[in-house]
Design a protein around this motif. Sequence first.
Motif, PDB file in Angstrom:
ATOM      1  N   ILE A  88     -36.364 -55.967   8.073  1.00  0.00           N
ATOM      2  CA  ILE A  88     -37.742 -56.075   8.347  1.00  0.00           C
ATOM      3  C   ILE A  88     -37.933 -56.154  10.190  1.00  0.00           C
ATOM      4  CG2 ILE A  88     -39.770 -57.671   8.617  1.00  0.00           C
ATOM      5  CD1 ILE A  88     -38.852 -58.741   5.806  1.00  0.00           C
ATOM      6  N   ASP A  89     -36.984 -56.622  10.577  1.00  0.00           N
ATOM      7  CA  ASP A  89     -37.070 -56.652  12.303  1.00  0.00           C
ATOM      8  C   ASP A  89     -36.867 -55.272  12.500  1.00  0.00           C
ATOM      9  OD1 ASP A  89     -37.252 -57.764  15.074  1.00  0.00           O
ATOM     10  OD2 ASP A  89     -35.037 -57.193  14.785  1.00  0.00           O
ATOM     11  N   ALA A  90     -35.990 -54.454  11.929  1.00  0.00           N
ATOM     12  CA  ALA A  90     -35.596 -53.283  12.503  1.00  0.00           C
ATOM     13  C   ALA A  90     -36.854 -52.278  12.175  1.00  0.00           C
ATOM     14  CB  ALA A  90     -34.367 -52.728  11.424  1.00  0.00           C
ATOM     15  N   TYR A  91     -37.370 -52.464  10.887  1.00  0.00           N
ATOM     16  CA  TYR A  91     -38.627 -51.742  10.621  1.00  0.00           C
ATOM     17  C   TYR A  91     -39.627 -52.084  11.706  1.00  0.00           C
ATOM     18  CZ  TYR A  91     -42.806 -49.931   8.231  1.00  0.00           C
ATOM     19  OH  TYR A  91     -43.995 -49.460   7.785  1.00  0.00           O
ATOM     20  N   ILE A  92     -39.984 -53.287  12.078  1.00  0.00           N
ATOM     21  CA  ILE A  92     -40.881 -53.608  13.097  1.00  0.00           C
ATOM     22  C   ILE A  92     -40.633 -52.860  14.383  1.00  0.00           C
ATOM     23  CG2 ILE A  92     -41.944 -55.527  14.315  1.00  0.00           C
ATOM     24  CD1 ILE A  92     -41.692 -57.260  11.777  1.00  0.00           C
ATOM     25  N   GLN A  93     -39.225 -53.084  14.810  1.00  0.00           N
ATOM     26  CA  GLN A  93     -39.060 -52.528  16.086  1.00  0.00           C
ATOM     27  C   GLN A  93     -39.343 -50.900  16.239  1.00  0.00           C
ATOM     28  OE1 GLN A  93     -38.300 -54.207  18.794  1.00  0.00           O
ATOM     29  NE2 GLN A  93     -38.429 -56.155  17.504  1.00  0.00           N
ATOM     30  N   ARG A  94     -39.066 -50.272  14.946  1.00  0.00           N
ATOM     31  CA  ARG A  94     -39.291 -48.798  14.839  1.00  0.00           C
ATOM     32  C   ARG A  94     -40.570 -48.515  14.990  1.00  0.00           C
ATOM     33  NH1 ARG A  94     -35.315 -48.953  10.788  1.00  0.00           N
ATOM     34  NH2 ARG A  94     -36.875 -48.957   9.197  1.00  0.00           N
ATOM     35  N   GLN A  95     -41.428 -49.369  14.561  1.00  0.00           N
ATOM     36  CA  GLN A  95     -42.930 -49.004  14.427  1.00  0.00           C
ATOM     37  C   GLN A  95     -43.423 -49.565  16.035  1.00  0.00           C
ATOM     38  OE1 GLN A  95     -44.800 -47.963  11.813  1.00  0.00           O
ATOM     39  NE2 GLN A  95     -43.036 -47.458  10.981  1.00  0.00           N
ATOM     40  N   LEU A 104     -38.531 -71.223   7.203  1.00  0.00           N
ATOM     41  CA  LEU A 104     -39.731 -71.462   7.764  1.00  0.00           C
ATOM     42  C   LEU A 104     -39.894 -71.625   9.258  1.00  0.00           C
ATOM     43  CD1 LEU A 104     -41.607 -73.668   5.058  1.00  0.00           C
ATOM     44  CD2 LEU A 104     -41.884 -71.352   5.723  1.00  0.00           C
ATOM     45  N   ALA A 105     -38.540 -72.250   9.880  1.00  0.00           N
ATOM     46  CA  ALA A 105     -38.259 -72.400  11.188  1.00  0.00           C
ATOM     47  C   ALA A 105     -38.134 -71.269  11.918  1.00  0.00           C
ATOM     48  CB  ALA A 105     -37.113 -73.248  11.330  1.00  0.00           C
ATOM     49  N   ILE A 106     -37.964 -69.908  11.257  1.00  0.00           N
ATOM     50  CA  ILE A 106     -37.769 -68.592  12.048  1.00  0.00           C
ATOM     51  C   ILE A 106     -39.330 -68.336  12.639  1.00  0.00           C
ATOM     52  CG2 ILE A 106     -37.294 -66.260  11.743  1.00  0.00           C
ATOM     53  CD1 ILE A 106     -35.361 -67.064   9.668  1.00  0.00           C
ATOM     54  N   GLU A 107     -39.364 -67.876  13.814  1.00  0.00           N
ATOM     55  CA  GLU A 107     -40.800 -67.652  14.333  1.00  0.00           C
ATOM     56  C   GLU A 107     -41.000 -66.412  13.830  1.00  0.00           C
ATOM     57  OE1 GLU A 107     -42.745 -69.224  16.349  1.00  0.00           O
ATOM     58  OE2 GLU A 107     -41.531 -70.897  16.409  1.00  0.00           O
ATOM     59  N   PRO A 108     -42.225 -66.127  13.453  1.00  0.00           N
ATOM     60  CA  PRO A 108     -42.780 -64.953  13.185  1.00  0.00           C
ATOM     61  C   PRO A 108     -42.805 -63.869  14.058  1.00  0.00           C
ATOM     62  CG  PRO A 108     -44.512 -66.520  12.308  1.00  0.00           C
ATOM     63  CD  PRO A 108     -43.467 -67.294  13.357  1.00  0.00           C
ATOM     64  N   THR A 109     -42.756 -64.270  15.436  1.00  0.00           N
ATOM     65  CA  THR A 109     -42.627 -63.244  16.531  1.00  0.00           C
ATOM     66  C   THR A 109     -41.133 -63.069  16.708  1.00  0.00           C
ATOM     67  OG1 THR A 109     -42.536 -65.009  17.963  1.00  0.00           O
ATOM     68  CG2 THR A 109     -44.830 -63.961  17.608  1.00  0.00           C
ATOM     69  N   ALA A 110     -40.336 -63.554  15.847  1.00  0.00           N
ATOM     70  CA  ALA A 110     -38.799 -63.334  16.303  1.00  0.00           C
ATOM     71  C   ALA A 110     -38.069 -63.061  15.003  1.00  0.00           C
ATOM     72  CB  ALA A 110     -38.149 -64.188  16.939  1.00  0.00           C
ATOM     73  N   PRO A 111     -38.561 -62.222  14.237  1.00  0.00           N
ATOM     74  CA  PRO A 111     -37.976 -62.302  12.836  1.00  0.00           C
ATOM     75  C   PRO A 111     -36.288 -61.807  12.965  1.00  0.00           C
ATOM     76  CG  PRO A 111     -39.309 -60.251  13.185  1.00  0.00           C
ATOM     77  CD  PRO A 111     -39.500 -61.146  14.388  1.00  0.00           C
ATOM     78  N   GLN A 112     -35.919 -61.300  14.091  1.00  0.00           N
ATOM     79  CA  GLN A 112     -34.502 -61.059  14.258  1.00  0.00           C
ATOM     80  C   GLN A 112     -33.704 -62.135  13.954  1.00  0.00           C
ATOM     81  OE1 GLN A 112     -36.658 -60.979  16.508  1.00  0.00           O
ATOM     82  NE2 GLN A 112     -35.819 -61.918  18.560  1.00  0.00           N
ATOM     83  N   ALA A 113     -34.079 -63.455  14.101  1.00  0.00           N
ATOM     84  CA  ALA A 113     -33.412 -64.740  13.852  1.00  0.00           C
ATOM     85  C   ALA A 113     -33.198 -64.799  12.428  1.00  0.00           C
ATOM     86  CB  ALA A 113     -34.377 -66.123  14.143  1.00  0.00           C
ATOM     87  N   SER A 114     -31.905 -65.611  12.091  1.00  0.00           N
ATOM     88  CA  SER A 114     -31.328 -65.677  10.800  1.00  0.00           C
ATOM     89  C   SER A 114     -31.313 -67.287  10.505  1.00  0.00           C
ATOM     90  CB  SER A 114     -30.194 -64.960  10.694  1.00  0.00           C
ATOM     91  OG  SER A 114     -29.140 -65.488  11.635  1.00  0.00           O
ATOM     92  N   ILE A 115     -30.976 -67.533   9.103  1.00  0.00           N
ATOM     93  CA  ILE A 115     -30.577 -68.871   8.553  1.00  0.00           C
ATOM     94  C   ILE A 115     -29.057 -69.110   9.084  1.00  0.00           C
ATOM     95  CG2 ILE A 115     -30.526 -70.057   6.608  1.00  0.00           C
ATOM     96  CD1 ILE A 115     -32.830 -68.448   5.314  1.00  0.00           C
ATOM     97  N   SER A 116     -28.867 -70.344   9.403  1.00  0.00           N
ATOM     98  CA  SER A 116     -27.468 -70.421   9.950  1.00  0.00           C
ATOM     99  C   SER A 116     -26.767 -70.997   8.616  1.00  0.00           C
ATOM    100  CB  SER A 116     -27.395 -71.797  10.739  1.00  0.00           C
ATOM    101  OG  SER A 116     -26.031 -72.380  11.169  1.00  0.00           O
ATOM    102  N   LEU A 117     -25.870 -70.146   8.174  1.00  0.00           N
ATOM    103  CA  LEU A 117     -25.382 -70.331   7.006  1.00  0.00           C
ATOM    104  C   LEU A 117     -24.326 -71.692   7.050  1.00  0.00           C
ATOM    105  CD1 LEU A 117     -23.698 -66.606   6.062  1.00  0.00           C
ATOM    106  CD2 LEU A 117     -25.852 -67.940   5.473  1.00  0.00           C
TER     107      LEU A 117
END
Length: 452
Positions: free
Chosen positions: A229-236, A195-208
């Motif tokens: 998802i981020d790659a798809y959004i960037q293509r769009q 949930l801490a991942i910003e919707p505007t920055a879906p390229q962020a990831s969960i720290s393992l």
Amino acid sequence: MTSITRTLTLSLSVAAAAIFLVLLGTVIWLDVAREREQAFCQAAAAILSRATVVDPGRGLTIRSIHSIEDLKSTSPNLWYVVSYDGLTAEFGRELRPALPFSLPYTGPIGFSVLNTLDQKSAFCLAVVRRGTSELVMMIGGAQVGVDQIARSFVVRNFFSIFLLAIAFASTVAAGAFLSARFVARSIERVTRLALAIEPTAPQASISLDEVPVELKPLASALNRAFQEIDAYIQRQRRFLGNAAHQLRTPLTLLRAKIEDVTEPALKGELVRDVRRLSSLVSAMLDLARLQNHAIEKRPIDLAVVTRDVLADFSPSALDSGIELSLEQVEEGTIVVHGVEAAVRSALANLVGNALVHAHGAGRVVANLDRGSVSICDDGAGISPSPERIEPFQTGNTSKEGYGLGLSIVQEIMAAHGGALIVTSTPGRGTTASLRFPEASEATPGEIHIPQR
């Protein structure tokens, strides 16, 4: 969907029950292995004791219960003597060897395994307290089954087994509770990281590094999904920006071709259409810039921007016979925070929509208030009793829809943390408002364009 906590508790309970039964069986086996003759003696005496009924007026009676009949059927050389306070009952007298003492026996209470007088065989001597006297049982030639030995062991040690079972169950329950809490807290931790991942920055990831080992495959799968998802959004977004950029050249050529049109009415209609297309292309480019970069908000004088947009649309309004006007509730500057080009594009889309789609409108008014600007027309409205207004939707399917413009306006306002709000009354017109975070909450009856 099955609860993880419930499944874990059930699994631990079943495993604990199985372990307890195995341990109990092991204890019984060790007891039998250590003192085999004593264990057989105690089991046979327990069976005989349950079958013995003392009746002072009639003597002793050995009931024909299931366990005593099983003992007789499995023990062809079975014999026993039971005595109680001078009363005696005997079975298999012809098989009983000579005993090393005379009857009735008057020894101490307990279990013993003794040899017969000829030293060729052994028998069991059991003396138990019953009522006011002692029940004496002598048993020989008994072949006791494992189930009967186990039952005798459990009956003799019932209280101790019960306490151990309670302690074992309590330990398992505490372990199941703590394990469930650990699993729940681990899942909550991963959920918070997601949930801490910003919707505007879906390229962020969960720290393992902060994820338990058991949940790392799940976190890795989520990270992979976020990346896709981020790659798809960037293509769009790239497609949106490229399409808008590529459309500019043909629109410029089309604008030049229109100048050669000689018929005034057709020329005016074509000019309006090309102007609207140009506005949409500019909005698409602004939206692409907003989505591909974190927006840098700066103070904007909303009154100045509104006046500029109305001035740009004045020729189109004159051609359409529609009056454009500005009404300001508060005097002076009305400051909001955002990207001026994007806000100008959003406002231009609303004004352009009002001029094109407000069928029958004679007047379009821009109302300025604190943190908001509204474009109002006195046209036919968009839908009878609308509950929700979606982009590309109109109240009359036979008419042209809002098109891409309204959707772009909604995206621009979402990027600014604001909202696009539409109210409409059939026959009395439509109001589309850009409401920024600086404005107050929406009033009842307003319709929010849904987020996408």
